[in-house]
Structures are given as C-alpha cells and as structure tokens.
Design a protein around this motif. Structure first.
Motif, PDB file in Angstrom:
ATOM      1  N   PRO A 185     186.103 110.707 140.283  1.00  0.00           N
ATOM      2  CA  PRO A 185     185.380 111.863 140.840  1.00  0.00           C
ATOM      3  C   PRO A 185     185.378 111.815 142.355  1.00  0.00           C
ATOM      4  O   PRO A 185     185.429 110.752 142.980  1.00  0.00           O
ATOM      5  CB  PRO A 185     183.971 111.698 140.266  1.00  0.00           C
ATOM      6  N   THR A 186     185.316 112.998 142.948  1.00  0.00           N
ATOM      7  CA  THR A 186     185.408 113.091 144.408  1.00  0.00           C
ATOM      8  C   THR A 186     184.064 113.307 145.091  1.00  0.00           C
ATOM      9  O   THR A 186     184.016 113.469 146.307  1.00  0.00           O
ATOM     10  CB  THR A 186     186.343 114.251 144.794  1.00  0.00           C
ATOM     11  N   GLY A 187     182.972 113.304 144.335  1.00  0.00           N
ATOM     12  CA  GLY A 187     181.684 113.644 144.935  1.00  0.00           C
ATOM     13  C   GLY A 187     180.903 112.480 145.484  1.00  0.00           C
ATOM     14  O   GLY A 187     179.828 112.685 146.073  1.00  0.00           O
ATOM     15  N   LEU A 188     181.387 111.234 145.307  1.00  0.00           N
ATOM     16  CA  LEU A 188     180.605 110.086 145.756  1.00  0.00           C
ATOM     17  C   LEU A 188     180.373 110.064 147.263  1.00  0.00           C
ATOM     18  O   LEU A 188     179.229 109.869 147.710  1.00  0.00           O
ATOM     19  CB  LEU A 188     181.272 108.792 145.286  1.00  0.00           C
ATOM     20  N   PRO A 189     181.394 110.252 148.118  1.00  0.00           N
ATOM     21  CA  PRO A 189     181.114 110.254 149.573  1.00  0.00           C
ATOM     22  C   PRO A 189     180.156 111.357 149.991  1.00  0.00           C
ATOM     23  O   PRO A 189     179.273 111.133 150.837  1.00  0.00           O
ATOM     24  CB  PRO A 189     182.506 110.435 150.198  1.00  0.00           C
ATOM     25  N   TRP A 190     180.297 112.551 149.395  1.00  0.00           N
ATOM     26  CA  TRP A 190     179.393 113.635 149.747  1.00  0.00           C
ATOM     27  C   TRP A 190     177.971 113.335 149.284  1.00  0.00           C
ATOM     28  O   TRP A 190     176.998 113.652 149.982  1.00  0.00           O
ATOM     29  CB  TRP A 190     179.876 114.944 149.110  1.00  0.00           C
ATOM     30  N   VAL A 241     172.497 113.417 142.708  1.00  0.00           N
ATOM     31  CA  VAL A 241     173.143 114.184 141.634  1.00  0.00           C
ATOM     32  C   VAL A 241     174.650 114.267 141.878  1.00  0.00           C
ATOM     33  O   VAL A 241     175.462 114.073 140.955  1.00  0.00           O
ATOM     34  CB  VAL A 241     172.525 115.585 141.539  1.00  0.00           C
ATOM     35  N   LEU A 242     175.057 114.548 143.120  1.00  0.00           N
ATOM     36  CA  LEU A 242     176.486 114.635 143.426  1.00  0.00           C
ATOM     37  C   LEU A 242     177.183 113.288 143.292  1.00  0.00           C
ATOM     38  O   LEU A 242     178.351 113.216 142.903  1.00  0.00           O
ATOM     39  CB  LEU A 242     176.683 115.185 144.846  1.00  0.00           C
ATOM     40  N   ALA A 243     176.465 112.220 143.618  1.00  0.00           N
ATOM     41  CA  ALA A 243     177.065 110.894 143.534  1.00  0.00           C
ATOM     42  C   ALA A 243     177.088 110.335 142.123  1.00  0.00           C
ATOM     43  O   ALA A 243     177.737 109.312 141.882  1.00  0.00           O
ATOM     44  CB  ALA A 243     176.304 109.927 144.448  1.00  0.00           C
ATOM     45  N   GLY A 244     176.398 110.980 141.180  1.00  0.00           N
ATOM     46  CA  GLY A 244     176.299 110.460 139.824  1.00  0.00           C
ATOM     47  C   GLY A 244     177.635 110.181 139.154  1.00  0.00           C
ATOM     48  O   GLY A 244     177.871 109.069 138.657  1.00  0.00           O
ATOM     49  N   LEU A 250     182.323 104.079 139.152  1.00  0.00           N
ATOM     50  CA  LEU A 250     182.274 102.765 139.798  1.00  0.00           C
ATOM     51  C   LEU A 250     181.791 101.701 138.824  1.00  0.00           C
ATOM     52  O   LEU A 250     182.288 100.560 138.848  1.00  0.00           O
ATOM     53  CB  LEU A 250     181.356 102.834 141.015  1.00  0.00           C
ATOM     54  N   SER A 251     180.842 102.041 137.959  1.00  0.00           N
ATOM     55  CA  SER A 251     180.385 101.090 136.945  1.00  0.00           C
ATOM     56  C   SER A 251     181.533 100.688 136.018  1.00  0.00           C
ATOM     57  O   SER A 251     181.683  99.512 135.652  1.00  0.00           O
ATOM     58  CB  SER A 251     179.245 101.699 136.137  1.00  0.00           C
ATOM     59  N   GLY A 252     182.362 101.664 135.650  1.00  0.00           N
ATOM     60  CA  GLY A 252     183.525 101.349 134.829  1.00  0.00           C
ATOM     61  C   GLY A 252     184.528 100.481 135.559  1.00  0.00           C
ATOM     62  O   GLY A 252     185.129  99.568 134.956  1.00  0.00           O
ATOM     63  N   GLN A 253     184.710 100.730 136.851  1.00  0.00           N
ATOM     64  CA  GLN A 253     185.621  99.884 137.620  1.00  0.00           C
ATOM     65  C   GLN A 253     185.132  98.449 137.712  1.00  0.00           C
ATOM     66  O   GLN A 253     185.925  97.500 137.645  1.00  0.00           O
ATOM     67  CB  GLN A 253     185.790 100.457 139.029  1.00  0.00           C
ATOM     68  N   LEU A 254     183.830  98.268 137.868  1.00  0.00           N
ATOM     69  CA  LEU A 254     183.280  96.914 137.918  1.00  0.00           C
ATOM     70  C   LEU A 254     183.484  96.183 136.597  1.00  0.00           C
ATOM     71  O   LEU A 254     183.732  94.957 136.591  1.00  0.00           O
ATOM     72  CB  LEU A 254     181.792  96.974 138.277  1.00  0.00           C
ATOM     73  N   LEU A 255     183.379  96.889 135.494  1.00  0.00           N
ATOM     74  CA  LEU A 255     183.616  96.259 134.200  1.00  0.00           C
ATOM     75  C   LEU A 255     185.076  95.857 134.034  1.00  0.00           C
ATOM     76  O   LEU A 255     185.376  94.855 133.366  1.00  0.00           O
ATOM     77  CB  LEU A 255     183.210  97.204 133.069  1.00  0.00           C
ATOM     78  N   CYS A 256     185.979  96.622 134.615  1.00  0.00           N
ATOM     79  CA  CYS A 256     187.409  96.328 134.486  1.00  0.00           C
ATOM     80  C   CYS A 256     187.929  95.402 135.569  1.00  0.00           C
ATOM     81  O   CYS A 256     189.135  95.106 135.601  1.00  0.00           O
ATOM     82  CB  CYS A 256     188.209  97.630 134.506  1.00  0.00           C
ATOM     83  N   ALA A 257     187.059  94.964 136.484  1.00  0.00           N
ATOM     84  CA  ALA A 257     187.503  94.120 137.596  1.00  0.00           C
ATOM     85  C   ALA A 257     187.904  92.746 137.084  1.00  0.00           C
ATOM     86  O   ALA A 257     187.433  92.262 136.053  1.00  0.00           O
ATOM     87  CB  ALA A 257     186.398  94.000 138.641  1.00  0.00           C
ATOM     88  N   SER A 275     182.909 109.701 133.020  1.00  0.00           N
ATOM     89  CA  SER A 275     182.099 109.803 134.239  1.00  0.00           C
ATOM     90  C   SER A 275     181.791 111.252 134.588  1.00  0.00           C
ATOM     91  O   SER A 275     180.701 111.568 135.077  1.00  0.00           O
ATOM     92  CB  SER A 275     182.827 109.119 135.402  1.00  0.00           C
ATOM     93  N   HIS A 276     182.739 112.169 134.319  1.00  0.00           N
ATOM     94  CA  HIS A 276     182.484 113.588 134.610  1.00  0.00           C
ATOM     95  C   HIS A 276     181.392 114.149 133.705  1.00  0.00           C
ATOM     96  O   HIS A 276     180.637 115.033 134.109  1.00  0.00           O
ATOM     97  CB  HIS A 276     183.764 114.399 134.421  1.00  0.00           C
ATOM     98  N   ARG A 277     181.309 113.634 132.483  1.00  0.00           N
ATOM     99  CA  ARG A 277     180.352 114.165 131.529  1.00  0.00           C
ATOM    100  C   ARG A 277     178.971 113.540 131.696  1.00  0.00           C
ATOM    101  O   ARG A 277     177.948 114.209 131.579  1.00  0.00           O
ATOM    102  CB  ARG A 277     180.854 113.912 130.100  1.00  0.00           C
TER     103      ARG A 277
END
Length: 386
Positions: A185-190, A241-244, A250-257, A275-277
C-alpha cells in the motif's frame, strides 16, 4: 420488496449483524435528535447547538463504516452462479445491498425517534427527563420535518457508502471489489505525515489548563472546545486510518523477515495480501483507541468535569461500531481465503497449523499496532496535561 424478502430469509448470523447496524443507527439518530432538541430549547444559543450537531459526525461515520462492513460480508451481495441470467447483475446486486443497508438504518432511526419522543413526553404521559430539560429540550416544540431530515442522513449516508464500496469494478485483478495482490500500500508515508502534523497542530493550539482542570469538553459538556485541538486530533486520527494498510503490510513483512518457516511465511503472506482489506478498519480502531486513551488520561486529571449521558451514548456507539467493523473485515478476509484454506486442507495441512497461523498474525498485528497507538495517544495527551 426484494431486499425485504432477502432480509427475512437470511441466515440468523446475517440477521444479527443487520440488527447491530439498526442498533448503531438508533444510537446515532438519538444523538442527532438530542442536538435538535437542544436547538429547539435554546433558540438563542445557535453556536452551542451547532457544536453538538458537529460532535454527531463521529458516531455517524462509525455507523456508516459498520454498515459498509456488514454489507460486504452479506452473502446476498455476492454474485452467485445463475444470478446474471435472472437479471441480478453486479449493478443490481450493488443497489440491492444499498437498499438492504438503508432498510436496516431506517428501522434504527425510527426506533430512536420513538424513544426520543417518549422521553420528552411528546407521546402522552409525563416526560422522563423533566429533571434535566437541557438534555433533550423537553417542554419545547420539536419540528418534526427537521427531525426527519436529520434522521434521513443516517440511511442515506450508509446506503451511499455501501453503493460506492460495492460498485462493480472492471479493472483486471479485482475480485469481490478488492485487489488480490501483494503490492505494498502507498498510504503509509502520508499517514505518518498527517499524524505528525496533527500532533504538532494540537501541541501548538492546546489551551493551558485552568485551576479547575478545564480541558477539551466532550459531548454533553462540549461547549468551549479549542478548534485547533479538535483539528489536531482529527488529523492524527486520519493519519492512523491512512497508515493502516501499510502497517498491516509491514506486519506481514516482519513475519517473513529472515529465514521464515512455512508457518511464518504463510502468516506473513496472508497479512500482505489482505492489507488492503484489513488495514482501514484496523486503522480506525487504532485511532479510536488512541483518542479514548487520551480522553481518559486528560479527564482523569480533571475530576471536576463529569461525563454526560450523551457522551456515554456516543462513545458506546463509536467503540461498538469500530470493533464490529474490524471483526467483519476479518470475517470477510477469512471468506476470501476459503479456497486457499480448502486447498491446504486437501494437501494434508492439519487444522492446528492453520490455527497457529491465525494466532501468529494476531500477535504480529498487536506488536506493531499496539505500541504505535499508545505512542500517538501519549503524544496527543502531553500538551493537555502539562
């Protein structure tokens, strides 16, 4: 009529979710009517009545989100085999889902109107709240057209949001109105930027606490709120809300690290794909939890300020709606993975593996979202208690 017949023939759990939407609509409608009753009883205090009406925006938004989440999990809103031949294509299913949502909300707001009129004594008999006439404007005539116009905002907003969320998609890669890909998703920085800006605005405009601990009044005691503080809280909540979706990814990336095993890899990939849902409902839940923590902390230092009954109703509606919306999103995610789960079971994956993967996803989301929510709440509280 078709929407009514489908509602009567639905599964009991589906009916229970629709009744929950009706109950949330009743609570929001009661708050709107309370603002109208205050305006009828205090015609010279237009600013105070407007402030009460604006505070109803949060329960209205929470009720709308819940209505959309329930509509998305409704089996009647999904395109089944043979429906197109019967004349129920994607567009008509969307309109049917919007009509069913509006029907549930109409039942709720009509119930709130009956309760409101009974408490005021407009249906015959003594008024229940005559000891506190400012609460509902008892003893003053209530404009019925204005009440109906206010109440119509609830079903109209819920139906419009449902139609927008379930509208037919023609882009490739969409199934059930959600993208099924593992793109970040692209909303995390915003979201991070908006949260930081909101905290900065709140710190800059927060009023100095007076000798009696007078800080940011809430609904029922809401007059005199600092606009800058409210704007800062709104920006910080919108940022969460936008960063959700990005935080869930990011939680999924940490699990796959690192070098993940099959269970970690499965859990992480599911979080990334969903993550989008899941992101927006969880972001709303974090924003509400952050605001509640900040409010409890601030008002714990101001014992002279009491929480009114309208505050309790509004808070209950918001918490119940955002929690139920998050659970509905999790249920929708589970339904979307039904084929994948069935394929894993056919390949011999035991049920305990899938259960541990679910628990692992919950732990990862808690470890990422919990500290962030607490940090935002603490930073939002600091300018108001010092």
């Amino acid at each position: 009529m078709l929407a009514l017949r489908l509602a009567r023939g639905s599964h009991p759990l589906v009916l229970l979710r629709r009744l929950f939407v009706a109950a949330a609509s009743a609570g929001t409608g009661f708050l709107l009517l309370s603002a109208l009753g205050h305006a009828a009883g205090h015609p010279t205090a237009a600013g105070d009545s407007l402030a009460r009406l604006l505070w109803c925006a949060a329960p209205l938004a929470a009720t709308t989100q819940l209505a959309v989440s329930v509509a998305r999990t409704d089996p009647a809103a999904r395109l089944q085999r043979g429906m197109t031949a019967a004349g129920l294509g994607p567009l008509r299913l969307t309109l049917l889902a919007a009509a069913s949502t509006a029907l549930s909300c109409v039942l709720g707001v009509l119930l709130s109107l009956l309760v409101f009129l009974r408490l005021r004594g407009d249906l015959g008999g003594p008024a229940v709240v005559d000891s506190d006439p400012d609460l509902l404007g008892a003893g003053h005539p209530l404009p019925l057209p204005g009440a109906l116009m206010l109440l119509a905002a609830v079903p109209l907003a819920a139906a419009a949001a449902t139609a927008l969320s379930l509208r037919p998609r023609t882009e490739p890669g969409y199934r059930d109105a959600e993208p099924h890909s593992i793109t970040a998703p692209t909303g995390l920085p915003w979201g991070v930027a908006l949260t930081a800006a909101g905290l900065a605005v709140e710190a800059y405009t927060s009023p100095v606490t007076d000798a009696h601990g007078g800080v940011l009044p809430l609904p029922g005691r809401l007059i005199g709120s600092a606009p800058g503080v409210l704007a800062g809280w709104a920006l910080a909540a919108l940022g969460l809300v936008l960063a959700g979706p990005g935080l869930v990814y990011l939680s999924g990336q940490l699990l796959c690290a690192g070098r993940p095993g099959a269970q970690r890899l499965l859990s992480g990939r599911v979080l990334q794909e969903e993550s989008h849902r899941l992101g927006r409902p969880l972001g709303v839940l974090c924003a509400v939890a952050s605001g509640a923590y900040a409010a409890v902390t601030v008002y714990g230092n101001a014992p002279s300020r009491s929480v009114g009954p309208l505050t309790a109703i509004g808070t209950s509606v918001i918490f119940a709606c955002v929690t139920a919306s998050a659970l509905a999103a999790a249920l929708e995610s589970r339904s979307a993975r039904a084929r994948t789960t069935a394929a894993l079971r056919r390949l011999g994956a035991p049920a305990s593996v899938l259960q541990r993967a679910t628990a692992l996803r919950a732990v990862a989301l808690t470890l990422v979202l919990g500290p962030l929510t607490w940090t935002v709440a603490e930073m939002a509280t600091l300018p108001l208690v010092h």
